[in-house]
Enzyme design. Sequence first.
Site, PDB file in Angstrom:
ATOM      1  CG  ASN A 185      -7.492   0.881   1.883  1.00 37.14           C
ATOM      2  OD1 ASN A 185      -8.055  -0.034   1.307  1.00 37.14           O
ATOM      3  ND2 ASN A 185      -6.399   1.449   1.421  1.00 37.14           N
ATOM      4  CG  ASP A 227      -2.093   0.923   1.103  1.00 36.30           C
ATOM      5  OD1 ASP A 227      -2.649   1.030  -0.006  1.00 36.30           O
ATOM      6  OD2 ASP A 227      -2.476   1.541   2.115  1.00 36.30           O
ATOM      7  CG  HIS A 228      -0.619   4.925   0.865  1.00 40.02           C
ATOM      8  ND1 HIS A 228      -1.114   5.956   0.107  1.00 40.02           N
ATOM      9  CD2 HIS A 228      -1.608   4.576   1.723  1.00 40.02           C
ATOM     10  CE1 HIS A 228      -2.355   6.222   0.493  1.00 40.02           C
ATOM     11  NE2 HIS A 228      -2.681   5.391   1.468  1.00 40.02           N
TER      12      HIS A 228
END
Length: 283
Positions: free
Chosen positions: A233, A84-85
């Site tokens: 999320n 993620d990210h």
Amino acid sequence: MPLVSTGELITAAATAGHGVAAFNVITLEHAEAIAAGAERAGLPAILQISENAVAFHGGRLGAVAAAATAVARAASVPLSLHLDHVESADLLRAAPVEGFSSVMFDASKLPYAENLKATAEAVRWGHDHGIWVEAELGAVGGKDGEPPRGAHAPGVRTDPPEAVVFVAETGVDALAVAVGSSHAMTARTAALDHTLIATLREAVSVPLVLHGSSGVPDDEIRRAVAAGMVKINVGTALNSAFTAAVRDHLTAHPTAVDPRKYLAPAREAMTGTVAGFLRVIGA
């Protein structure tokens, strides 16, 4: 149960008209709690490891990825592994090596044209290596190191016409959008723009992703999923439950030194939090 791909879980949820939850993994206890919570709810989930979590582990992805993978494979419900990210090109390229089926490539801090260009390059590479790619358009604030900016400030929310072009020209598999939530919220007070969610759902052909869902009340999440959000999320809510349980134990037992004594209730607190979110998101 074998580890499944994020794309499979997202496609199944979108087809069924409900959501699938993605929970942030920081420690082994996080991964165990996510798996246990998913089993308790009888629903699939996504275990996601952020670039910030990798930095916490000294910049080494392998160990935390291996731990999350082992936990997921031992679970009795379908679980997937998501990175993620991701802003680092090196971390993006490590995803398939470490067993991830999906990546959220985050160039959202860049101006629109640069975000589009960088994301398109990441998607091409990802698809060449069997990786499902999520990206972000708009500004879902609250991440570490970012200047404070309100979730409803001018220019923050995702623009539907831009989203249409962005999805078409990048080829992303899912789009994280800014619709009123914010990362790192510890109070569940966020109010989402459900009209914008519905407009975006009609405008783009890929599943929509809601970041910062820890601060979104249950009813708002249900409405968001009904309006078209698919991947939801959750991170800070797990950390809040974990920390509260540790604090309570150490307050009651100030001479305690065995970490198992406070990590066990912390893991159980996160397990209950995971199950609760899953019952809202996956219903």
